[in-house]
Write a protein that holds these residues in place. Structure first.
Motif, PDB file in Angstrom:
ATOM      1  N   ARG A  40      -2.615  23.470   2.962  1.00 31.28           N
ATOM      2  CA  ARG A  40      -2.565  23.233   1.595  1.00 31.28           C
ATOM      3  C   ARG A  40      -1.221  22.667   1.257  1.00 31.28           C
ATOM      4  N   GLY A  41      -0.836  21.529   1.554  1.00 29.17           N
ATOM      5  CA  GLY A  41       0.407  21.150   1.200  1.00 29.17           C
ATOM      6  C   GLY A  41       0.488  19.463   1.058  1.00 29.17           C
ATOM      7  N   TYR A  42       1.857  19.165   1.175  1.00 27.38           N
ATOM      8  CA  TYR A  42       2.327  17.743   1.208  1.00 27.38           C
ATOM      9  C   TYR A  42       2.735  17.320   2.414  1.00 27.38           C
ATOM     10  N   TRP A  43       2.578  15.978   2.837  1.00 30.88           N
ATOM     11  CA  TRP A  43       3.464  15.291   3.751  1.00 30.88           C
ATOM     12  C   TRP A  43       3.088  13.807   3.650  1.00 30.88           C
ATOM     13  N   PRO A  44       3.881  12.750   3.618  1.00 33.00           N
ATOM     14  CA  PRO A  44       5.380  13.268   3.086  1.00 33.00           C
ATOM     15  C   PRO A  44       5.365  13.631   1.756  1.00 33.00           C
ATOM     16  N   ALA A 250      -1.354  15.983  13.199  1.00 37.79           N
ATOM     17  CA  ALA A 250      -1.726  16.362  14.538  1.00 37.79           C
ATOM     18  C   ALA A 250      -1.113  17.738  14.987  1.00 37.79           C
ATOM     19  N   ILE A 251      -1.676  18.423  15.962  1.00 37.63           N
ATOM     20  CA  ILE A 251      -1.259  19.595  16.631  1.00 37.63           C
ATOM     21  C   ILE A 251      -1.157  19.285  18.063  1.00 37.63           C
ATOM     22  N   ARG A 252       0.044  19.796  18.394  1.00 37.20           N
ATOM     23  CA  ARG A 252       0.346  19.805  19.854  1.00 37.20           C
ATOM     24  C   ARG A 252       0.575  20.971  20.428  1.00 37.20           C
ATOM     25  N   LEU A 253      -0.167  21.208  21.558  1.00 34.29           N
ATOM     26  CA  LEU A 253       0.261  22.599  22.461  1.00 34.29           C
ATOM     27  C   LEU A 253       1.624  22.304  23.117  1.00 34.29           C
ATOM     28  N   GLY A 334       3.143  15.244  11.346  1.00 39.99           N
ATOM     29  CA  GLY A 334       2.668  14.227  10.225  1.00 39.99           C
ATOM     30  C   GLY A 334       2.987  12.792  10.634  1.00 39.99           C
ATOM     31  N   SER A 335       2.387  11.810  10.375  1.00 37.29           N
ATOM     32  CA  SER A 335       2.605  10.499  10.996  1.00 37.29           C
ATOM     33  C   SER A 335       1.706   9.403  10.140  1.00 37.29           C
ATOM     34  N   PRO A 336       2.319   8.345   9.915  1.00 41.66           N
ATOM     35  CA  PRO A 336       1.509   7.084   9.366  1.00 41.66           C
ATOM     36  C   PRO A 336       0.581   6.774  10.444  1.00 41.66           C
ATOM     37  N   PHE A 337      -0.381   6.156  10.243  1.00 40.14           N
ATOM     38  CA  PHE A 337      -1.552   5.948  11.167  1.00 40.14           C
ATOM     39  C   PHE A 337      -2.174   4.517  10.818  1.00 40.14           C
ATOM     40  N   GLY A 338      -1.938   3.457  11.869  1.00 39.96           N
ATOM     41  CA  GLY A 338      -2.624   2.312  11.660  1.00 39.96           C
ATOM     42  C   GLY A 338      -1.816   1.474  10.721  1.00 39.96           C
TER      43      GLY A 338
END
Length: 458
Positions: A40-44, A250-253, A334-338
């Motif tokens: 539940r939040g904002y990015w960016p 994304a989630i990265r281990l 968090g990332s732009p995508f495409g």
């Protein structure tokens, strides 16, 4: 702003404080709750640009105890509920809930009181940190007709940095504690993400197990990364919460004290959270529980149908012995995508790959080294093996809690068991297949140092 929800938990008449606070640093405004849920939040986030992602996340834990399959979920993707409670088991069993079991934040009310939480961090390692602990001890919180609680405590530390290098990711550290007098066996630990990116109904999933990318002149290797992204990157006019172009979460281990890589990536359906604990356990273990017999399918095939996506990533199996700890580190990215403004599924992962690589670099340099994982090489003189000879369980401990890996060889030099985690560790005299080994002399190699000898008796 922090809020407290105080409610009466009938019929035990225990007052519980359910607490929430946000990681509000750099381009993140992300909420965490002291009973296992987050999202539940904002990015960016900025004055002119803010994407409101109604994401939900939390832990899933499963094990087999005395032939019974147990599972605890910290986030139910169907109802948003949790089977965790804001209390450690040791306190809940004696006194019920406590106002001390809230979220502690740096800067602010830091550190958590050491007399209440002796394992809690006392030094802040980042520009903003959150810490809380929770457990699954209360059977009334578990889904109806499910099995009993595992009896496990979990501590969560959230790390955020304010510089431009770390503007698009933060870190999660999960610590699992077994305070039971018996081992937690065949265990799996995972994270679920329900990421509503922009318009929730047209999301897609992605998964990178282990792949090398060429970005410009740089060769980048990315592992253990799962993501949810928006199908068309178009802001929906009906959304008053979103300003800008949706991207990806994304989630990265990054690291596990047990040495486990990712065990499974599973795309979840809503109804799977309503199923029995045995089915949730099979999902954690990488099986398809809806076929008979369940086939081992650790990594789901990515489909291209836009809809409301959720996924589970898990690690294991492992055994958590009494008084032992397992630690897992993740990056949330968090990332732009495409390309914005184009309609249709995106395949350009350049921005995400770059941020995922940068997250690993920042983690290694700013957190992993400072947390002592590489600071001190443990010598065999510091390791206690008791009893020796032993019959049922060998106690492996040091002068203080430290990360160790232990290779156990038989007299012929064959590796029979590998243990990894924070001391104390226990060896039950069984090999990697769970079978009892023969009586005789065995040699322990600790952190690659010289061997120590133990004797197993009948």
């Amino acid at each position: 702003m922090r809020w407290f929800l105080i409610f009466l938990n009938l019929p035990s008449f225990l007052w519980a404080i359910y607490d929430s606070d946000s990681l509000s640093i750099n381009r993140w405004r992300w909420c965490f709750e002291n009973y296992g849920r987050w999202g539940r939040g904002y990015w960016p986030y900025s004055i002119s640009l803010r994407n409101y992602y109604i994401s939900g996340g939390g832990v899933w834990i499963g094990c087999i105890d005395q032939g019974e399959t147990l599972a605890t979920i910290g986030y139910n993707i169907t109802s948003g509920t949790s089977e965790m409670i804001p209390s450690l088991g040791r306190y809940w069993r004696k006194k019920g809930y406590s106002p001390y079991h809230r979220i502690y934040k740096y800067p602010g009310d830091w550190p958590p009181p050491k007399e209440i939480f002796p394992f809690a961090p006392q030094e802040a390692l980042s520009d903003m940190e959150l810490w809380c602990c929770f457990s699954d001890y209360d059977p009334k919180i578990h889904e109806p007709e499910n099995t009993r609680p595992i009896g496990i405590d979990v501590a969560l530390t959230v790390y955020g940095f304010k510089d431009l290098w770390a503007k698009d990711f933060f870190f999660l550290k999960y610590e699992l504690f077994n305070n039971n007098p018996y081992p937690i066996s065949d265990a799996y630990f995972g994270i679920v993400l329900d990421g509503d990116i922009g318009y929730y109904g047209d999301d897609l999933t992605g998964f990178i197990l282990d792949k090398v990318f060429q970005i410009g002149q740089d060769t980048i290797r990315i592992k253990n990364t799962a993501l949810i992204y928006d199908y068309d990157n178009i802001e929906r006019p009906s959304s008053v919460w979103t300003k800008g172009t949706p991207g990806a979460i994304a989630i990265r281990l990054l690291h596990s004290s047990l040495g486990n890589n990712l065990r499974a990536f599973k795309i979840l359906e809503d109804w799977e959270c309503l199923s029995a604990d045995a089915l949730k356990y099979l999902l954690l273990a990488g099986y398809n529980p809806f076929q008979n017999p369940p086939p081992y399918v650790p990594y789901d095939t990515i489909d291209t149908l836009p809809e409301d996506k959720k996924f589970l990533i898990s690690s294991g199996p492992f055994t958590l012995f009494p008084c032992s700890t397992a630690t897992f580190y993740y990056a949330v990215i968090g990332s732009p995508f495409g390309d914005s403004g184009e309609v249709g599924p995106k395949s350009d992962t350049t921005e995400l790959i770059w941020r995922s690589w940068l997250a690993e670099l920042v983690f290694q340099e700013r957190l992993f080294n400072r947390l002592g994982r590489k600071e001190k090489a443990i010598t065999t003189s510091e390791i206690l093996l008791f009893p020796n000879p032993f019959r049922s369980s060998l106690f492996i401990s040091g002068e203080e809690k430290q990360e160790v890996n232990v290779q156990i060889f038989n007299a012929n030099g064959q590796l029979v068991k590998f243990l990894c985690g924070q001391t104390p560790l226990f060896w039950d005299g069984k090999d990697e297949r769970g079978e009892r080994v023969r009586q005789g002399v065995y040699f322990l190699r600790i952190n690659g140092k010289e061997k120590k000898k133990v004797i197993l008796t009948e």
